[in-house]
Design a protein around this motif. Structure first.
Motif, PDB file in Angstrom:
ATOM      1  N   LEU A 118     -44.224 -20.425  25.309  1.00  0.00           N
ATOM      2  CA  LEU A 118     -43.599 -19.588  26.348  1.00  0.00           C
ATOM      3  C   LEU A 118     -44.377 -19.781  27.650  1.00  0.00           C
ATOM      4  N   GLY A 119     -44.720 -18.687  28.325  1.00  0.00           N
ATOM      5  CA  GLY A 119     -45.405 -18.805  29.605  1.00  0.00           C
ATOM      6  C   GLY A 119     -46.890 -19.122  29.470  1.00  0.00           C
ATOM      7  N   ARG A 120     -47.502 -19.502  30.606  1.00  0.00           N
ATOM      8  CA  ARG A 120     -48.926 -19.846  30.611  1.00  0.00           C
ATOM      9  C   ARG A 120     -49.776 -18.582  30.549  1.00  0.00           C
ATOM     10  N   CYS A 121     -50.998 -18.737  30.013  1.00  0.00           N
ATOM     11  CA  CYS A 121     -51.938 -17.621  29.975  1.00  0.00           C
ATOM     12  C   CYS A 121     -53.354 -18.153  30.146  1.00  0.00           C
ATOM     13  N   LYS A 122     -54.260 -17.256  30.512  1.00  0.00           N
ATOM     14  CA  LYS A 122     -55.655 -17.633  30.725  1.00  0.00           C
ATOM     15  C   LYS A 122     -56.549 -16.826  29.797  1.00  0.00           C
ATOM     16  N   LEU A 123     -57.512 -17.493  29.169  1.00  0.00           N
ATOM     17  CA  LEU A 123     -58.436 -16.854  28.220  1.00  0.00           C
ATOM     18  C   LEU A 123     -59.515 -16.082  28.976  1.00  0.00           C
ATOM     19  N   LYS A 124     -59.682 -14.789  28.632  1.00  0.00           N
ATOM     20  CA  LYS A 124     -60.757 -13.986  29.250  1.00  0.00           C
ATOM     21  C   LYS A 124     -61.986 -13.972  28.351  1.00  0.00           C
ATOM     22  N   ARG A 125     -61.805 -13.500  27.109  1.00  0.00           N
ATOM     23  CA  ARG A 125     -62.936 -13.515  26.180  1.00  0.00           C
ATOM     24  C   ARG A 125     -62.426 -13.376  24.750  1.00  0.00           C
ATOM     25  N   VAL A 126     -63.156 -13.979  23.828  1.00  0.00           N
ATOM     26  CA  VAL A 126     -62.832 -13.888  22.397  1.00  0.00           C
ATOM     27  C   VAL A 126     -63.540 -12.658  21.843  1.00  0.00           C
ATOM     28  N   THR A 127     -62.792 -11.808  21.177  1.00  0.00           N
ATOM     29  CA  THR A 127     -63.358 -10.556  20.653  1.00  0.00           C
ATOM     30  C   THR A 127     -63.656 -10.623  19.157  1.00  0.00           C
ATOM     31  N   ARG A 128     -62.976 -11.536  18.438  1.00  0.00           N
ATOM     32  CA  ARG A 128     -63.209 -11.630  16.995  1.00  0.00           C
ATOM     33  C   ARG A 128     -62.834 -13.031  16.520  1.00  0.00           C
ATOM     34  N   THR A 129     -63.560 -13.521  15.516  1.00  0.00           N
ATOM     35  CA  THR A 129     -63.263 -14.863  14.986  1.00  0.00           C
ATOM     36  C   THR A 129     -62.874 -14.852  13.514  1.00  0.00           C
ATOM     37  N   SER A 130     -62.962 -13.713  12.844  1.00  0.00           N
ATOM     38  CA  SER A 130     -62.648 -13.655  11.413  1.00  0.00           C
ATOM     39  C   SER A 130     -61.788 -12.434  11.127  1.00  0.00           C
ATOM     40  N   PRO A 131     -60.781 -12.523  10.254  1.00  0.00           N
ATOM     41  CA  PRO A 131     -60.333 -13.694   9.481  1.00  0.00           C
ATOM     42  C   PRO A 131     -59.588 -14.708  10.353  1.00  0.00           C
ATOM     43  N   PHE A 132     -59.096 -14.269  11.529  1.00  0.00           N
ATOM     44  CA  PHE A 132     -58.535 -15.201  12.512  1.00  0.00           C
ATOM     45  C   PHE A 132     -59.040 -14.776  13.877  1.00  0.00           C
ATOM     46  N   MET A 133     -58.791 -15.597  14.867  1.00  0.00           N
ATOM     47  CA  MET A 133     -59.361 -15.369  16.188  1.00  0.00           C
ATOM     48  C   MET A 133     -58.513 -14.385  16.982  1.00  0.00           C
ATOM     49  N   LEU A 134     -59.190 -13.383  17.591  1.00  0.00           N
ATOM     50  CA  LEU A 134     -58.555 -12.432  18.511  1.00  0.00           C
ATOM     51  C   LEU A 134     -59.210 -12.584  19.873  1.00  0.00           C
ATOM     52  N   ALA A 135     -58.409 -12.442  20.942  1.00  0.00           N
ATOM     53  CA  ALA A 135     -58.989 -12.608  22.280  1.00  0.00           C
ATOM     54  C   ALA A 135     -58.173 -11.821  23.290  1.00  0.00           C
ATOM     55  N   GLU A 136     -58.822 -11.513  24.410  1.00  0.00           N
ATOM     56  CA  GLU A 136     -58.139 -10.904  25.560  1.00  0.00           C
ATOM     57  C   GLU A 136     -57.683 -12.031  26.480  1.00  0.00           C
ATOM     58  N   VAL A 137     -56.391 -12.059  26.799  1.00  0.00           N
ATOM     59  CA  VAL A 137     -55.841 -13.080  27.692  1.00  0.00           C
ATOM     60  C   VAL A 137     -55.051 -12.400  28.800  1.00  0.00           C
ATOM     61  N   THR A 138     -54.865 -13.110  29.895  1.00  0.00           N
ATOM     62  CA  THR A 138     -54.063 -12.601  31.011  1.00  0.00           C
ATOM     63  C   THR A 138     -52.985 -13.611  31.351  1.00  0.00           C
ATOM     64  N   GLN A 139     -51.892 -13.110  31.894  1.00  0.00           N
ATOM     65  CA  GLN A 139     -50.793 -13.988  32.254  1.00  0.00           C
ATOM     66  C   GLN A 139     -51.192 -14.857  33.452  1.00  0.00           C
ATOM     67  N   ALA A 140     -50.813 -16.145  33.400  1.00  0.00           N
ATOM     68  CA  ALA A 140     -51.070 -17.055  34.524  1.00  0.00           C
ATOM     69  C   ALA A 140     -49.728 -17.346  35.187  1.00  0.00           C
ATOM     70  N   MET A 141     -49.499 -16.760  36.332  1.00  0.00           N
ATOM     71  CA  MET A 141     -48.216 -16.903  37.021  1.00  0.00           C
ATOM     72  C   MET A 141     -48.081 -18.312  37.598  1.00  0.00           C
ATOM     73  N   GLU A 142     -46.830 -18.776  37.656  1.00  0.00           N
ATOM     74  CA  GLU A 142     -46.543 -20.097  38.200  1.00  0.00           C
ATOM     75  C   GLU A 142     -45.713 -19.966  39.464  1.00  0.00           C
TER      76      GLU A 142
END
Length: 630
Positions: A118-142
């Protein structure tokens, strides 16, 4: 996700109408992250992704339970990392939704997930890596281009044209990719389709996805495409050149096969065991390029002869001689000076000048790393150990040892070899001994160099030695049989002689002369104690367990003074052997040793009456004897 090749197009994507709603995605808070290897997704594209890692499988199970779960896809910087963290991911990725899951057959437990970007996004920070990866992301407008932007339309036409040209030239891309691109009517989807599928470098793709202006992404894509086209053209030029070389090689191969078939029809087929043996040996040879060319030329001549003819045997023997020589093969010198000094002292008593010269040569060789070997001539009376010293030098330096006796040599061909035009031609003894040594830097003893016959009907052998014993010439020694130059500069030549007067002056001038003088009585006693007596006890079988005969100093002195009259120790060795043989006879007869300690009294019993008396030449009362001459 497992490693995958991104050289073929596996993506299908098209979208009719306005794409703004699809690309304008915004998800607040933490969302799951799917990390891909060597695969960057662009907005609007549908792609199959192979899922194999535990992290990714856990995420897939969560999304399958609720297909509306939003997640994001980011590419890894290093595809070898198995458990990526925040620093292992690129900063820009895409929001995505799961379309379908296909389970792959087999024990690998892999799944293929059909994902729509879908749309683009930018990675802010990874909050968890187990059992799968969770992260805070923000929308990257085009920033989208306007419908009236002629520059964008022109760039898009250029992009489609160049992409189709690139697909046609790249043999690794399937022809279906042209059809797929032609059927994507939406320009935005078409650009993202090209960026996702063409085999650009992953860093170039990440730079494109990080571009906020869509028109800038098109221009950036054109720039990358032009670079890839240039690389592709360069590859094709290289392929064309190598193909021409290959065509020439194939032509030669077919001609060789025809020659081989003709020879087989004539009963002289190529590929005889002898030829194969020579070719195998030649592969491992370190000879110079010129020698290799000569060998190849001579090997081709072998094919011209019938195996039953005498010429074939002569040619084969010559080639065998070439392959058996140690071209460029050297033994590694042991330059431990203390060890060398210990070995020389253990093997020979006295001879300080010779030992000192050898240790000096080793010291300079150790400091310089490379050095022309000296040509040494040891001269002195018979029996002082000149020849046996060569073995000790070879042992001290851990080199191969060869000895060549020159006594009575009367034919120059013995040194230089015979030309191959003669029946029974063979290489000279220098080359033969190098071949026997198996190394190009042995210790080479030229024994009795003063006994070489000069100016005979067969040439002058002593003059033939001039090239061998000249450090400025012997790096290209020419043997008549070999007919190519051979390097003898690393060979340590040691000549021995009894009388320098019979050696020609030019030959004498090329050698470094070291005198090995005769031994005095005290030195002979030490040599007998350390070397001769233990060796002769062993030779006579008296070294068995139990009592062994011993000589006291007075007994040895009596043998030296009254039973021998020489500069060396050969007669002393014979007398010691004679005494021990007599003891061995008595022991074998009576099964006991008649006496263990041999004193001067027992010497006469073992050796008989002494033939020489010291008092004859010590006083002046004996008529006709001068002390100096004695």
């Amino acid at each position: 996700m497992n490693k995958r090749s991104n050289t073929s197009i596996q993506m299908i994507a098209d979208y009719e109408g306005d794409v703004t709603n699809m690309l304008n995605v915004h998800v607040d808070g933490e969302i799951p992250i799917l990390a891909t290897r060597n695969m960057a997704l662009f907005p609007g594209v549908i792609a199959p992704v192979i899922i194999g890692r535990k992290q990714s499988l856990s995420l897939l199970r969560k999304i399958r339970r609720n297909q509306d779960t939003a997640f994001a896809v980011f590419c890894q910087k290093d595809q070898e990392v198995e458990h990526p963290g925040e620093n292992d991911l690129f900063s820009y990725g895409v929001y995505a939704k799961l379309v379908k899951v296909l389970e792959m057959p087999g024990p690998s437990n892999n799944h293929t997930a059909i994902i729509q970007a879908l749309g683009r996004c930018k990675l802010k920070r990874v909050t968890r890596t187990s059992p799968f990866m969770l992260a805070e992301v923000t929308q990257a407008m085009e920033e989208m281009p306007s419908a009236k932007d002629t520059e964008f339309k022109t760039a898009m036409e250029d992009l489609r044209s160049i992409t189709l040209n690139y697909i046609r030239q790249n043999e690794d891309l399937p022809d279906e990719s042209q059809f797929a691109l032609n059927n994507i009517s939406n320009d935005i989807i078409a650009v993202d389709f090209v960026c996702t599928n063409l085999p650009f470098d992953i860093k170039d793709k990440e730079e494109l996805i990080a571009t906020n202006s869509f028109k800038d992404r098109v221009i950036g894509t054109l720039r990358v495409l032009h670079k890839e086209l240039q690389l592709l053209e360069l590859k094709q030029n290289i392929r064309s050149k190598t193909r021409e070389d290959l065509d020439e090689q194939q032509r030669e191969y077919f001609l060789q096969q025809q020659i081989k078939n003709i020879k087989e029809e004539l009963g002289n087929g190529d590929g005889s065991p002898e030829r194969k043996e020579l070719e195998e040996k030649a592969k491992n040879k370190k000879w110079p390029e010129e020698i290799g060319k000569v060998f190849k030329k001579e090997l081709d001549k072998l094919d011209m002869f019938n195996p039953q003819s005498p010429e074939y045997s002569i040619q084969f023997n010559y080639l065998q001689t070439m392959t058996n020589l140690p071209w460029g093969e050297y033994t590694t010198d042991n330059l431990d000076l203390k060890r060398a000094q210990r070995i020389l002292n253990n093997d020979h008593y006295g001879m300080e000048k010779v030992k000192e010269r050898i240790l000096e040569y080793m010291a300079v060789l150790k400091l310089r790393g490379d050095l022309k070997s000296p040509i040494i001539c040891l001269y002195g009376p018979p029996g002082v150990g000149k020849t046996s010293l060569g073995k000790s030098i070879a042992s001290a330096m851990k080199r191969k040892y060869v000895r060549m006796s020159l006594g009575g040599l009367h034919d120059e061909s013995e040194i230089r070899g015979h030309r191959r035009t003669y029946v029974g031609a063979m290489p000279g003894r220098i080359i033969k001994n190098i071949q026997k040594a198996g190394s190009s830097n042995p210790v080479f003893i030229l024994d009795e160099i003063d006994k070489v016959t000069q100016n005979t009907v067969n040439g002058d052998p002593s003059s033939a030695l001039l090239e061998v014993l000249d450090p400025e010439q012997n790096n290209a020694f020419h043997d008549n049989y070999l007919d190519v130059d051979y390097d003898l500069s690393k060979v340590l030549f040691i000549a021995t002689a009894n009388d320098l007067g019979s050696i020609p002056r030019p030959l004498l001038d090329r050698m470094e002369l070291i005198e090995v003088s005769g031994y005095i009585t005290e030195e002979k006693i030490e040599i007998a104690k350390r070397h001769l007596i233990p060796r002769e006890i062993d030779n006579c079988g008296l070294d068995e367990k139990g009592a062994k005969p011993t000589f006291n100093k007075a007994a040895i002195e009596k043998i030296v003074e009254q039973y021998t009259r020489e500069s060396g120790v050969r007669q002393l060795e014979k007398q010691v052997n004679k005494a021990l043989r007599k003891l061995a006879y008595k022991k074998a007869l009576d099964r006991t040793l008649p006496y263990e300690k041999i004193t001067p009294n027992e010497i006469e019993d073992l050796l008989g009456k002494p033939p020489f008396y010291r008092d004859i030449y010590q006083g002046n009362d004996y008529a006709g004897v001068v002390t100096g001459l004695a």
